[in-house]
Design a protein around this motif. Structure first.
Motif, PDB file in Angstrom:
ATOM      1  N   ALA A   1      51.415  -5.787  47.801  1.00  0.00           N
ATOM      2  CA  ALA A   1      52.387  -5.232  48.697  1.00  0.00           C
ATOM      3  C   ALA A   1      52.340  -3.654  48.728  1.00  0.00           C
ATOM      4  CB  ALA A   1      53.964  -5.652  48.466  1.00  0.00           C
ATOM      5  N   PHE A   2      51.986  -2.902  47.772  1.00  0.00           N
ATOM      6  CA  PHE A   2      52.276  -1.512  47.684  1.00  0.00           C
ATOM      7  C   PHE A   2      51.301  -0.895  48.741  1.00  0.00           C
ATOM      8  CE2 PHE A   2      53.137  -3.542  43.757  1.00  0.00           C
ATOM      9  CZ  PHE A   2      54.499  -3.446  43.717  1.00  0.00           C
ATOM     10  N   SER A   3      50.048  -1.224  48.497  1.00  0.00           N
ATOM     11  CA  SER A   3      48.919  -0.670  49.275  1.00  0.00           C
ATOM     12  C   SER A   3      48.881  -1.167  50.572  1.00  0.00           C
ATOM     13  CB  SER A   3      47.411  -0.904  48.819  1.00  0.00           C
ATOM     14  OG  SER A   3      47.421  -2.475  48.741  1.00  0.00           O
ATOM     15  N   SER A   4      49.488  -2.418  50.980  1.00  0.00           N
ATOM     16  CA  SER A   4      49.543  -3.035  52.476  1.00  0.00           C
ATOM     17  C   SER A   4      50.721  -2.213  52.993  1.00  0.00           C
ATOM     18  CB  SER A   4      49.796  -4.351  52.343  1.00  0.00           C
ATOM     19  OG  SER A   4      48.867  -5.119  51.850  1.00  0.00           O
ATOM     20  N   TYR A   5      51.719  -1.934  52.572  1.00  0.00           N
ATOM     21  CA  TYR A   5      52.930  -1.308  53.075  1.00  0.00           C
ATOM     22  C   TYR A   5      52.459   0.232  53.433  1.00  0.00           C
ATOM     23  CZ  TYR A   5      55.716  -5.155  51.574  1.00  0.00           C
ATOM     24  OH  TYR A   5      56.004  -6.607  51.289  1.00  0.00           O
ATOM     25  N   ALA A   6      51.791   0.859  52.695  1.00  0.00           N
ATOM     26  CA  ALA A   6      51.399   2.048  52.787  1.00  0.00           C
ATOM     27  C   ALA A   6      50.427   2.289  53.943  1.00  0.00           C
ATOM     28  CB  ALA A   6      50.772   2.878  51.462  1.00  0.00           C
TER      29      ALA A   6
ATOM     30  N   SER B   1      57.222   3.010  30.262  1.00  0.00           N
ATOM     31  CA  SER B   1      57.410   1.770  29.927  1.00  0.00           C
ATOM     32  C   SER B   1      58.080   0.929  30.811  1.00  0.00           C
ATOM     33  CB  SER B   1      58.633   2.252  28.759  1.00  0.00           C
ATOM     34  OG  SER B   1      58.014   3.069  27.709  1.00  0.00           O
ATOM     35  N   TYR B   2      58.895   1.415  31.890  1.00  0.00           N
ATOM     36  CA  TYR B   2      59.442   0.526  33.162  1.00  0.00           C
ATOM     37  C   TYR B   2      58.451   0.179  33.814  1.00  0.00           C
ATOM     38  CZ  TYR B   2      64.207   1.839  31.917  1.00  0.00           C
ATOM     39  OH  TYR B   2      65.553   1.979  31.164  1.00  0.00           O
ATOM     40  N   GLN B   3      57.152   0.652  34.056  1.00  0.00           N
ATOM     41  CA  GLN B   3      56.312  -0.059  34.803  1.00  0.00           C
ATOM     42  C   GLN B   3      55.883  -1.410  34.651  1.00  0.00           C
ATOM     43  OE1 GLN B   3      53.025   2.781  35.317  1.00  0.00           O
ATOM     44  NE2 GLN B   3      54.225   4.528  35.228  1.00  0.00           N
TER      45      GLN B   3
ATOM     46  N   THR C   1      52.381   4.587  42.691  1.00  0.00           N
ATOM     47  CA  THR C   1      52.996   3.420  43.478  1.00  0.00           C
ATOM     48  C   THR C   1      54.376   3.479  43.585  1.00  0.00           C
ATOM     49  OG1 THR C   1      50.941   1.838  42.347  1.00  0.00           O
ATOM     50  CG2 THR C   1      52.831   0.770  43.410  1.00  0.00           C
ATOM     51  N   TRP C   2      55.051   3.872  42.782  1.00  0.00           N
ATOM     52  CA  TRP C   2      56.507   3.899  42.863  1.00  0.00           C
ATOM     53  C   TRP C   2      56.700   4.919  43.968  1.00  0.00           C
ATOM     54  CZ3 TRP C   2      59.492   4.194  37.704  1.00  0.00           C
ATOM     55  CH2 TRP C   2      59.334   2.959  36.878  1.00  0.00           C
ATOM     56  N   ALA C   3      56.058   6.313  43.832  1.00  0.00           N
ATOM     57  CA  ALA C   3      56.480   7.084  45.107  1.00  0.00           C
ATOM     58  C   ALA C   3      55.955   6.484  46.447  1.00  0.00           C
ATOM     59  CB  ALA C   3      55.923   8.417  44.723  1.00  0.00           C
ATOM     60  N   SER C   4      54.965   6.038  46.378  1.00  0.00           N
ATOM     61  CA  SER C   4      54.321   5.661  47.659  1.00  0.00           C
ATOM     62  C   SER C   4      55.308   4.368  48.223  1.00  0.00           C
ATOM     63  CB  SER C   4      52.828   4.925  47.591  1.00  0.00           C
ATOM     64  OG  SER C   4      52.793   3.657  46.956  1.00  0.00           O
TER      65      SER C   4
ATOM     66  N   GLY D   1      64.282   8.356  45.041  1.00  0.00           N
ATOM     67  CA  GLY D   1      63.086   7.703  44.289  1.00  0.00           C
ATOM     68  C   GLY D   1      61.927   8.591  44.525  1.00  0.00           C
ATOM     69  N   LEU D   2      61.632   8.906  45.891  1.00  0.00           N
ATOM     70  CA  LEU D   2      60.550   9.515  46.424  1.00  0.00           C
ATOM     71  C   LEU D   2      60.563  10.914  45.473  1.00  0.00           C
ATOM     72  CD1 LEU D   2      57.890  10.012  47.927  1.00  0.00           C
ATOM     73  CD2 LEU D   2      59.205  11.055  49.802  1.00  0.00           C
ATOM     74  N   PHE D   3      61.717  11.872  45.634  1.00  0.00           N
ATOM     75  CA  PHE D   3      61.509  13.095  44.819  1.00  0.00           C
ATOM     76  C   PHE D   3      61.380  13.227  43.416  1.00  0.00           C
ATOM     77  CE2 PHE D   3      63.933  16.382  42.760  1.00  0.00           C
ATOM     78  CZ  PHE D   3      63.444  17.426  43.333  1.00  0.00           C
ATOM     79  N   PHE D   4      61.948  12.141  42.976  1.00  0.00           N
ATOM     80  CA  PHE D   4      61.725  12.275  41.331  1.00  0.00           C
ATOM     81  C   PHE D   4      60.209  11.487  40.838  1.00  0.00           C
ATOM     82  CE2 PHE D   4      66.394  13.116  41.149  1.00  0.00           C
ATOM     83  CZ  PHE D   4      66.320  14.260  40.533  1.00  0.00           C
ATOM     84  N   ASN D   5      60.022  10.627  41.732  1.00  0.00           N
ATOM     85  CA  ASN D   5      58.659  10.111  41.244  1.00  0.00           C
ATOM     86  C   ASN D   5      57.427  11.167  41.406  1.00  0.00           C
ATOM     87  OD1 ASN D   5      59.020   7.454  40.312  1.00  0.00           O
ATOM     88  ND2 ASN D   5      59.833   6.847  42.363  1.00  0.00           N
TER      89      ASN D   5
END
Length: 547
Positions: free
Chosen positions: A124-129, A266-268, A433-436, A472-476
């Motif tokens: 999903a991540f690359s497709s949405y970006a 660790s959360y990834q 990936t989280w930021a994107s 989420g975008l700022f802190f990532n």
């Protein structure tokens, strides 16, 4: 027609439209067999034929999605890395770091939830970006994320060999790497329903172990161990916050921020719910439920375990500095040893082995689906779109698994240095990936508004948007840029490149794709909100009075 009355161009939506016997047909490749507007089924396409065209099969239930994500998240970094985190930041700093990163993860998960239920697609991540922000961003994020999981597969194979050496020191790690590589590569060629069931049981062992430790830790903190009642004793002696690299309050903040970065790694894996959405049954229902259960489940397990570790193990315990890759370095084992329990190290080591093998299983699965998504967006060779009659992307699995052979680099000292550099790429790949994902969600909402589609039409609607996505975008981005900040305190050129090679690679991938293809950023009014929508046929059929 779109909601604002403008015509929809289906020529690039992954569907064929034709008129047969006076009835308009829409032949969809979005997860169901093609149906006529009147509800008649397209009868000239077999399962095998559609699978060969790159169609995945929706065989994953909600519980499968949950455990795939949990299996990819809870690994050696959780069982072993919490010890070094406690040394760096102290009990309070460590716990605050994990809770804070958990809030950042929440912002990513709810953004992913809105997009993945509306357009459930593998990788999903690359497709949405690519579809909502910029094709070059999707290219860079997708390839970096794929490489991160592929190289982590190699890490998991090496870690499994090192853990087995806990019981048998003279075993050849090279042989173990080869055996595990064959086994888990073959497992990923099984039908996805079988894969999901296996992953569920492997991940269940880790969850049971953590739940057992939580009960054990409560008992020890309450006085069941040989040290008596502990409570929050170690928060005052040696202290709630530790200094790291520098002294004073600045040193305590440096320790907190260092653990913040460690916790984010660790959360990834929690985001793997989005990768599995393309193969989920009824994603409108299973994906939101899986996201909620996965997030809160992981948060509870991580935070509760970390809290109890800070209560039963002092940050000054010398065993926490053990750099071993087996159970002797785990704070869970150190807690048991301090309490006088002798049998736990072997049990924890066995669970560690299960953890890394489960992670290896998830690594190939997630990497292959991202590679498939890149191919479907035209950003990877078309051969990676090929699937067999069970819906398994055979070439994408082979391409991802092949990088697992890089684990053999660890058999030599020079190769080990190269391998460690590659691992640094995998750590930051998740953060980008989280930021994107957050950025893609902001662009997704902008596209909905431009095309006259209200957010209330989404199968899953999260609260506090767009502020959640901005948070989420700022802190990532901030954590990604500062994840190697310690090299500026004790400067070393080699350490600098080891820390930031992933960001350099990301910029090279993005700029290279932009200069080569010269594609503009996505116009919100023309962003593709059609291709891949799971409920597209049902909505059109209802609009035309179909059954």
């Amino acid at each position: 027609m779109k909601a604002n009355g403008t015509p929809v161009d289906f020529s690039s939506s992954g569907e064929d439209i034709g008129v047969v016997g006076g009835t308009t047909r829409i032949f969809s490749v979005t997860g169901e067999k093609g149906k006529e507007m009147g509800g008649k089924e397209k009868g000239n396409s077999s399962d095998a034929d559609s699978a060969q065209q790159g169609e995945l099969q929706r065989q994953l239930s909600g519980r499968h999605l949950n455990f795939i994500a949990i299996g990819g998240t809870i690994g050696t970094g959780f069982f072993l890395g919490t010890g070094t985190a406690l040394v760096k930041a102290g009990p309070a700093g460590c716990l605050i770091s994990y809770i804070f990163v958990g809030s950042v993860l929440w912002s990513v998960m709810v953004c992913l939830g809105e997009m993945a239920t509306y357009i459930p697609t593998a990788g999903a991540f690359s497709s949405y970006a690519t579809r909502f922000v910029d094709p070059s961003l999707g290219f860079a994020v997708g390839w970096l994320y794929w490489f991160g999981w592929a190289i982590t597969y190699a890490l998991s194979l090496v870690a499994a060999g090192l853990i087995i050496q806990y019981w048998k020191h003279d075993v050849n790690i090279g042989i173990l790497i080869a055996v595990f590589w064959v086994v888990f590569t073959l497992i990923n060629y099984l039908p996805v329903g079988i894969y999901g069931e296996l992953e569920m049981w492997l991940s269940s062992l880790k969850v049971i172990t953590i739940a057992g430790f939580i009960i054990f830790g409560i008992c020890i903190a309450a006085g069941a161990g040989q040290e008596g009642v502990l409570g929050f004793k170690f928060w005052s002696d040696p202290g709630a916050f530790n200094e790291y690299l520098v002294t004073g309050g600045v040193g305590q903040f440096v320790g907190f921020w260092a653990v913040l970065i460690q916790a984010s790694v660790s959360y990834q894996g929690a985001e793997l719910v989005g990768v599995g959405a393309g193969e989920a049954r009824d994603p409108r229902k299973t994906v939101p439920q899986a996201i909620r259960v996965t997030y809160w489940g992981i948060m509870f397990l991580f935070v509760a375990t970390m809290l109890l570790i800070t209560m039963v193990v002092p940050s000054s315990d010398p065993n926490l500095l053990n750099d071993s890759s087996n159970a002797s370095a785990s704070p869970l084992v150190i807690a048991a040893q301090r309490a006088g329990v002798k049998v736990l190290p072997d049990i924890i080591n066995a669970v560690l082995l299960t953890a890394v093998l489960s992670a290896a299983n998830s690594n190939v699965y997630s990497g292959s689906r991202v590679l498939l998504a890149l191919a479907e967006e035209g950003q990877a060779p078309a051969i990676f779109k090929k699937t067999n009659r069970h819906g398994i992307p055979v070439m994408a699995v082979a391409g991802t698994a092949s990088l697992g052979l890089l684990g053999f680099l660890n058999l030599s000292s020079d190769g080990g240095k190269v391998f460690n550099w590659l691992l640094n790429i995998s750590g930051v790949a998740g953060l980008t990936t989280w930021a994107s994902t957050c950025l893609s969600h902001l662009a997704f909402m902008r596209a909905l508004k431009a095309q006259g589609i209200p957010r209330s039409d989404l199968p899953y609607v999260s609260r506090f948007q767009p502020y959640t996505a901005i948070y989420g975008l700022f802190f990532n981005v901030l954590i990604t840029l500062t994840q190697g900040f310690t090299v500026f305190i004790n400067w070393n050129v080699s350490d600098f490149f080891a820390a930031y090679i992933s960001l350099i690679l990301f910029v090279v991938l993005w700029a290279g794709h932009k200069l080569w293809h010269r594609q503009p950023s996505v116009n919100p009014a023309t962003a593709d909100l059609v291709r891949g929508r799971y409920d597209l046929n049902e909505e059109r059929s209802a609009a035309d009075g179909g059954v």
